[in-house]
Write a protein that holds these residues in place. Structure first.
Motif, PDB file in Angstrom:
ATOM      1  N   LYS A 285       0.801  -1.228   0.000  1.00 56.04           N
ATOM      2  CA  LYS A 285       0.000   0.000   0.000  1.00 56.04           C
ATOM      3  C   LYS A 285       0.833   1.276   0.000  1.00 56.04           C
ATOM      4  CE  LYS A 285      -4.451  -1.381   1.837  1.00 56.04           C
ATOM      5  NZ  LYS A 285      -5.587  -0.892   2.659  1.00 56.04           N
TER       6      LYS A 285
ATOM      7  N   THR B 116      -8.046   3.255   1.025  1.00 60.05           N
ATOM      8  CA  THR B 116      -7.927   3.120  -0.420  1.00 60.05           C
ATOM      9  C   THR B 116      -6.562   3.655  -0.852  1.00 60.05           C
ATOM     10  OG1 THR B 116      -8.835   5.315  -0.855  1.00 60.05           O
ATOM     11  CG2 THR B 116     -10.410   3.484  -0.668  1.00 60.05           C
ATOM     12  N   GLU B 117      -6.243   3.505  -2.125  1.00 62.99           N
ATOM     13  CA  GLU B 117      -4.977   4.029  -2.642  1.00 62.99           C
ATOM     14  C   GLU B 117      -4.900   5.539  -2.473  1.00 62.99           C
ATOM     15  OE1 GLU B 117      -2.435   4.222  -6.850  1.00 62.99           O
ATOM     16  OE2 GLU B 117      -4.314   3.090  -6.723  1.00 62.99           O
TER      17      GLU B 117
END
Length: 206
Positions: A35, A103-104
């Motif tokens: 991530k 999330t990204e």
């Protein structure tokens, strides 16, 4: 052997991304190693900024993002300046609890926020304009879409006097804000504050 250390991943910048002024890497817990996109942050900074624009005191900046468990005893945050080598070095924690479900886009926002916050912890380095550096780094992140509210961040970091100095505006704005304000001065305050992207209504009512 400590299990935290055993399951920590050490990530480095791939050779396909040339390092310039900014050298970023990460140390991550195994569950979130995919991530922490430090490569994207490194690439953006090297494309948009040059440390030479902020003076001659800093030639290179090294930053390690730490996405590790709280009980990890081997890695901690720090910000340090080596005058002889003319380099800034830091390790910055990203909250692993939030990172797991992020999330990204949310992960990138978390990373760039801690990077910006670290600039405020820089020691007083003669010959390095950290305030202008902060503004330019922030602008690059906002332009890329990694930060959602530029004005809020800037005004939280810099008071009006500092921002006036950075932008080169006249000292009149400092005088108007820091002394008694009458109605005749409001027009001038509004003009200058609009240039500074500051909400003058909030300033005069606080």
């Amino acid at each position: 052997m400590n299990n935290d250390n055993q399951n920590t991943n050490y990530l480095t910048t791939p050779s396909s991304i040339p390092s310039k002024d900014f050298h970023l890497t990460a140390i991550t817990w195994k569950d979130v190693s995919d991530k922490v996109n430090f490569q994207a942050v490194s690439e953006l900074l090297n494309q948009k900024l040059s440390l030479s624009n902020y003076g001659e005191a800093v030639k290179n900046l090294y930053c390690t993002f730490l996405a590790i468990q709280a009980n990890n005893e081997f890695h901690d945050e720090f910000v340090d300046y080596d005058e002889e080598e003319q380099l800034l070095e830091m390790a910055l924690k990203v909250d692993i609890r939030q990172l797991k479900d992020a999330t990204e886009a949310q992960t990138l926002e978390m990373m760039v926020k801690v990077f910006l916050e670290s600039i405020l912890q820089y020691p007083n380095i003669e010959g390095f304009d950290s305030k202008r550096f902060y503004i330019d780094v922030q602008s690059a992140f906002v332009e890329k879409g990694w930060l959602r509210n530029q004005n809020t961040t800037v005004t939280a970091i810099l008071n009006l006097s500092e921002k006036a100095q950075i932008t080169g505006l006249e000292e009149a704005i400092v005088h108007l804000i820091e002394t008694d304000i009458d109605k005749a001065a409001l027009g001038w305050i509004k003009v200058y504050c609009e240039k500074l992207e500051v909400d003058y209504v909030k300033l005069i009512t606080e």
